[in-house]
Design a protein around this motif. Structure first.
Motif, mmCIF file in Angstrom:
data_model
loop_
_atom_site.group_PDB
_atom_site.id
_atom_site.type_symbol
_atom_site.label_atom_id
_atom_site.label_comp_id
_atom_site.label_asym_id
_atom_site.label_seq_id
_atom_site.Cartn_x
_atom_site.Cartn_y
_atom_site.Cartn_z
ATOM 1 N N SER A 194 -27.911 11.385 0.017
ATOM 2 C CA SER A 194 -27.155 12.644 0.052
ATOM 3 C C SER A 194 -28.084 13.845 0.018
ATOM 4 C CB SER A 194 -26.181 12.697 -1.130
ATOM 5 O OG SER A 194 -25.206 11.672 -1.028
ATOM 6 N N LEU A 195 -29.172 13.713 -0.723
ATOM 7 C CA LEU A 195 -30.150 14.803 -0.799
ATOM 8 C C LEU A 195 -30.809 15.031 0.555
ATOM 9 C CD1 LEU A 195 -31.737 16.837 -2.532
ATOM 10 C CD2 LEU A 195 -33.307 14.980 -3.137
ATOM 11 N N ARG A 227 -37.333 19.358 -2.774
ATOM 12 C CA ARG A 227 -36.048 19.522 -3.453
ATOM 13 C C ARG A 227 -35.813 18.376 -4.425
ATOM 14 N NH1 ARG A 227 -32.737 18.311 0.792
ATOM 15 N NH2 ARG A 227 -34.610 17.614 1.908
ATOM 16 N N ALA A 228 -35.000 18.654 -5.438
ATOM 17 C CA ALA A 228 -34.663 17.628 -6.419
ATOM 18 C C ALA A 228 -33.196 17.725 -6.794
ATOM 19 C CB ALA A 228 -35.523 17.774 -7.659
ATOM 20 N N ALA A 229 -32.564 16.566 -6.974
ATOM 21 C CA ALA A 229 -31.162 16.496 -7.364
ATOM 22 C C ALA A 229 -31.035 15.778 -8.699
ATOM 23 C CB ALA A 229 -30.350 15.757 -6.296
ATOM 24 N N ASP A 230 -30.171 16.281 -9.537
ATOM 25 C CA ASP A 230 -29.947 15.697 -10.853
ATOM 26 C C ASP A 230 -29.432 14.262 -10.719
ATOM 27 O OD1 ASP A 230 -29.541 16.010 -13.848
ATOM 28 O OD2 ASP A 230 -27.510 15.497 -13.199
ATOM 29 N N ILE A 250 -27.779 8.997 -4.128
ATOM 30 C CA ILE A 250 -28.169 10.384 -4.370
ATOM 31 C C ILE A 250 -29.294 10.778 -3.417
ATOM 32 C CG2 ILE A 250 -29.186 11.978 -6.041
ATOM 33 C CD1 ILE A 250 -27.792 10.411 -8.257
ATOM 34 N N ILE A 274 -25.634 17.309 -1.310
ATOM 35 C CA ILE A 274 -25.566 17.305 -2.760
ATOM 36 C C ILE A 274 -26.311 18.520 -3.308
ATOM 37 C CG2 ILE A 274 -27.682 15.940 -3.067
ATOM 38 C CD1 ILE A 274 -26.237 14.438 -5.328
ATOM 39 N N ALA A 275 -25.833 19.006 -4.442
ATOM 40 C CA ALA A 275 -26.490 20.151 -5.071
ATOM 41 C C ALA A 275 -27.927 19.794 -5.438
ATOM 42 C CB ALA A 275 -25.715 20.578 -6.314
ATOM 43 N N HIS A 276 -28.801 20.768 -5.250
ATOM 44 C CA HIS A 276 -30.204 20.499 -5.536
ATOM 45 C C HIS A 276 -30.903 21.795 -5.935
ATOM 46 C CE1 HIS A 276 -29.984 21.446 -1.165
ATOM 47 N NE2 HIS A 276 -31.072 22.159 -1.438
ATOM 48 N N VAL A 283 -34.630 13.006 -12.097
ATOM 49 C CA VAL A 283 -34.153 13.626 -10.861
ATOM 50 C C VAL A 283 -34.595 12.770 -9.679
ATOM 51 C CG1 VAL A 283 -34.092 15.995 -11.737
ATOM 52 C CG2 VAL A 283 -36.195 15.121 -10.677
ATOM 53 N N SER A 292 -36.626 14.785 -2.808
ATOM 54 C CA SER A 292 -36.587 14.599 -1.360
ATOM 55 C C SER A 292 -37.914 14.047 -0.847
ATOM 56 C CB SER A 292 -36.273 15.928 -0.661
ATOM 57 O OG SER A 292 -37.268 16.902 -0.947
#
Length: 335
Positions: A54-55, A23-26, A51, A60-62, A15, A18
């Motif tokens: 974007s985070l 926060r963490a994004a896949d 990514i 982006i989804a997180h 992941v 941030s």
């Protein structure tokens, strides 16, 4: 950019985290694991950076980031070699064993090859069967490299540094003398090594990383009490490019290899051994060092090694006091 590996499988799940570690994004669209990303870092890095950008922008989804769910950034690696870049530490620990420091230790790095098959996460316990082993923390900084050819010089190895992590190189001090007396090296006297929740790219360190050393305090607590805050950029006799060059003298390193600094250690302002924090010093990064200082000053050590139930916390903050890597925060437990 900050990267972490959530627990799951042998190599975790990669992941992007941030900057504020909330926060963490896949990252599976780029690489399922950090190990996979490092196999082709030149291709993976810019996509992972997208990514990360974007985070930060919220595009982006997180999910919430929790270090307790983390394995080590590299749960296993192709190689783990730990130096002793702070010769002040080496001198003190050897003195505690009644051994002198050869003059070559100031010109030729000391390094051992550690077990890399199964690291532990930042919140995983330190497991030991007996406190008589002399359980000790060793707070360090480490780098992760891409491929480094055999014989590369420091000016060449510097460009191979791609990530930084914090380390607790758990040592079992009372097993070390007998093991070293056999004439080989560490095996049983080193517990499983723990790493920080995230690995960071050099730019995350800003001006604190000068291309060779990280000029920030490495902060250690034992049971909530400040134990040490030595600066990792001070008294580092051998910088990271030099350590890497030493490691490739006779063979290359493969991408994903980890090189540790060794226990961070600062001399006192008068040039002597460092002082404890309560006495106005910066303290220490391992118990063996304060025990040696106590022996020098009082004839015998007063500070015990770690006991079951003790908790160790290791962290590094930026100039604004913000955690860079998250904290190694784990408890000593009986196996």
């Amino acid at each position: 950019m900050k990267l972490a590996s959530l627990k799951g499988g042998r190599d975790g799940r990669l992941v992007v985290v941030s900057r504020d570690l909330s926060r963490a994004a896949d990252a599976s669209a780029v690489a399922k694991t950090l190990r996979e990303a490092l196999d082709d870092w030149s291709a993976a890095e810019p996509r992972l950076q997208e990514i990360a950008d974007s985070l930060e922008a919220g595009r982006i989804a997180h999910a919430p980031f929790d270090p307790k769910n983390c394995a080590a950034p590299l749960p296993r690696a192709f190689g783990w070699a730990d130096g002793s870049a702070y010769v002040n530490h080496v001198a003190l620990v050897r003195k505690s064993r009644g051994a002198e420091v050869p003059a070559t230790f100031w010109t030729d790095p000391l390094m051992y090859r550690g077990a890399a098959d199964a690291f532990i996460g930042p919140c995983d316990p330190i497991k030991a069967a007996d406190t008589a082993w002399g359980i000790d923390l060793e707070a360090e900084v480490a780098v992760v490299v891409t491929d480094v050819p055999q014989g590369a010089k420091p000016e060449e190895t510097a460009k191979a540094i791609k990530l930084f992590m914090l380390v607790d190189d758990v040592s079992l001090r009372n097993l070390i003398p007998g093991e070293l007396a056999k004439g080989f090296g560490f095996l049983q006297s080193k517990g499983q090594t723990a790493f920080s929740p995230v690995a960071v790219t050099p730019d995350e360190l800003g001006s604190a990383f000068d291309g060779k050393r990280v000029h920030l305090p490495l902060v250690s607590h034992i049971n909530g009490k400040l134990f040490g805050k030595p600066n990792a950029g001070i008294d580092m006799t051998f910088d990271f490019p030099t350590l890497i060059s030493h490691a490739v003298k006779t063979r290359p390193l493969m991408g994903g290899t980890i090189i540790g600094s060794g226990t961070v250690s600062n001399r006192d302002a008068d040039g002597g051994p460092g002082k404890p924090v309560p006495d106005g010093g910066v303290g220490y990064s391992c118990l063996a060092e304060i025990r040696t200082v106590e022996t020098i000053l009082h004839g015998a050590p007063k500070t015990p090694y770690l006991n079951f139930g003790d908790r160790v916390r290791i962290e590094m903050n930026d100039a604004q006091g913000r955690s860079i890597f998250g904290a190694i925060d784990h408890e000593v437990v009986k196996v």
